[in-house]
Design an enzyme around this catalytic site. Structure first.
Site, PDB file in Angstrom:
ATOM      1  N   GLU A   1      36.955  11.155   6.080  1.00 14.52           N
ATOM      2  CA  GLU A   1      37.724  10.732   6.888  1.00 14.52           C
ATOM      3  C   GLU A   1      39.200  10.040   7.499  1.00 14.52           C
ATOM      4  OE1 GLU A   1      36.835  13.086  10.416  1.00 14.52           O
ATOM      5  OE2 GLU A   1      35.393  14.608   9.240  1.00 14.52           O
TER       6      GLU A   1
ATOM      7  N   GLU B   1      33.144  19.139   4.500  1.00 14.70           N
ATOM      8  CA  GLU B   1      33.005  19.739   6.313  1.00 14.70           C
ATOM      9  C   GLU B   1      33.261  20.222   6.304  1.00 14.70           C
ATOM     10  OE1 GLU B   1      32.834  16.142   8.794  1.00 14.70           O
ATOM     11  OE2 GLU B   1      31.958  14.818   7.295  1.00 14.70           O
TER      12      GLU B   1
END
Length: 475
Positions: free
Chosen positions: A320, A410
């Site tokens: 991320e 995720e």
């Protein structure tokens, strides 16, 4: 019927044709935002370049939205395009089809109206509703365009890993992953304890378990000692025939604020440290660069334990990054990509870690570190409704030029298999995050999880016990 009555009837019929909603068939169909149902939003005309009679703005509270009514002549998959203006900076919107799964769509900053992909939508025969809901807010919507989706072409995935010295275990796993790509999806869960929870709930154990090396970060060890069992848990799942993914919430090497607002254990967040990755990389002789390498070496030791145990690892560092909320992405794309290359070089060429399959974790083109250091591209998607996440899937296919496997590293909500098949969203695996997601019925109801884990398209632990044999046969 009199002549006058017939004339009036004809005029009424003509009026109904000119005001009727367009029907999606086999061509592109435009739906103007100003013609949709507005909730908390408003029609505006001050921004130049719009289509039709105006556009819609006023997305400033969580419930603000536009609702389009879309008739379709058949059940069919369509590409969705959204024409918008991002004059207030980078934003995100949420798209919800027929009150079901939500899709998060990024709206990059613009000075004018532009078009962005909204992924795909599976329209039912008859009347459908499509909502564009606030999310990050403050953007302008001009119209949506619906176009029949083309059949997905065959994938052309690379046959080899980027590390020419990759271990037999890593090559065998990669060959197995290639063999199932586009045919099945691997079920996955963050943390062994929650994988066991899923097994109790559904009767099936996830094929893949993800572990976090967070507590091996030296700046955390300095506060709490050696407490992590992440490596042991990964080995346990490997020994029962499962696959292992590893990420690292890297607590900053130095500069932790350690205040009541930002305690030491939150040091992986940008807000909790003054560690500057750009300045650190610009001074390779400095103290911060020294502790940066120290941290990489500490994690290398843990990864080597997995290598010694024969565990091939789906390794997902610097996740991320493009969000900027973690310090490794706080200074932009260039330092993050440089750090990724340092990690690759040191772990591969200095420490000889050949059991790693390298997983990049961003859809953004300008953050991509390069084909030569990435085996799998992935995204983290937190959208409710158990949808197919087609926006992010298609972006990743483009990012990797359809030569890289694509994973949902995720997710907040496990995807429904029937939607994955219908949307041709060929995610290699999904991995649901732990507390507050896998055990939260608003994200994953027990009934939906049980349906997913017992679906033929979803591979569970008991169904992958022969992955080594299948992978070896492909070499």
């Amino acid at each position: 019927m009199t002549r006058l009555t017939g004339l009036l009837y004809g005029l009424a019929a003509l009026a109904s044709l000119t005001t009727a909603k367009p029907v999606c068939r086999d061509e592109s169909t435009k739906f103007e935002a100003e013609d949709a149902v507005l909730s908390g939003t408003e029609i505006l005309t001050t921004q130049s370049g719009f289509s039709g009679t105006g556009y819609v703005g006023g997305f400033d509270t969580s419930t603000d939205k536009i609702t389009f009514t879309i008739p379709s002549s058949s059940t069919k998959l369509y590409d969705l395009s959204i024409r918008y203006a991002g004059i207030y900076g980078d934003k995100k919107t949420t798209v919800i089809l027929n009150s079901g799964a939500s899709t998060e769509v990024s709206l990059p900053s613009t000075d004018f109206f532009s078009t962005v992909s909204g992924g795909q939508i599976l329209l039912n025969e008859g009347t459908n509703t499509l909502e564009i809901v606030n999310n990050w807010g403050w953007y302008l919507i001009d119209y949506i365009l619906i176009t029949p989706s083309a059949k997905r072409e065959a994938h052309n995935i690379n046959t080899s890993l980027v590390n020419p010295a990759a271990s037999t275990e890593a090559k065998t796993l990669y060959a197995y992953l290639r063999s199932i790509y586009g045919k099945k999806i691997l079920s996955g869960q963050q943390d062994l304890s929650y994988a066991n929870y899923v097994a109790t709930l559904t009767g099936k154990t996830p094929a893949l378990v993800a572990s976090d090396l967070i507590d091996y970060s030296p700046s955390r060890v300095a506060y709490q000692g050696n407490v992590s069992q992440a490596v042991e848990e990964a080995i346990t799942h490997h020994q029962r025939g499962g696959l292992v993914s590893i990420l690292w919430h890297w607590n900053a090497p130095a500069g932790l604020y350690d205040t009541s607002e930002n305690p030491w254990w939150s040091g992986f967040y940008t807000r909790a440290t003054d560690f500057d990755i750009a300045a650190t990389l610009a001074d390779p002789t400095g103290a911060n660069y020294t502790v940066l390498i120290r941290d990489i070496d500490a994690i290398a030791y843990q990864l080597k334990r997995l290598q010694n145990a024969g565990v091939p690892v789906l390794w997902r560092p610097l996740h991320e990054a493009e969000g900027g909320w973690f310090w490794w992405g706080a200074k932009g794309a260039a330092p993050a990509k440089a750090l990724y290359h340092i990690l690759y070089d040191r772990l591969t060429n200095v420490h000889g870690l050949n059991n790693l399959i390298w997983v990049w974790n961003s859809v953004a083109q300008d953050w991509y570190p390069g084909d030569e250091v990435v085996d799998i591209v992935s995204a983290d998607v937190y959208a409710q409704g158990n949808g197919p996440m087609s926006v992010q899937y298609n972006e990743l296919v483009v990012l990797g030029n359809d030569k890289k496997l694509v994973a949902a590293a995720e997710v907040g909500a496990a995807p429904k298999p029937d939607l994955l098949v219908a949307y041709e969203a060929h995610w290699l695996w999904f991995c649901v995050w732990g507390d507050s997601f896998i055990n939260n019925a608003e994200w994953n109801s027990p009934a939906v999880l049980t349906e997913i884990y017992n679906h033929d398209y979803v591979l569970t632990l008991d169904e992958i016990q022969d992955w080594k044999t299948i992978g070896a046969a492909q070499l």
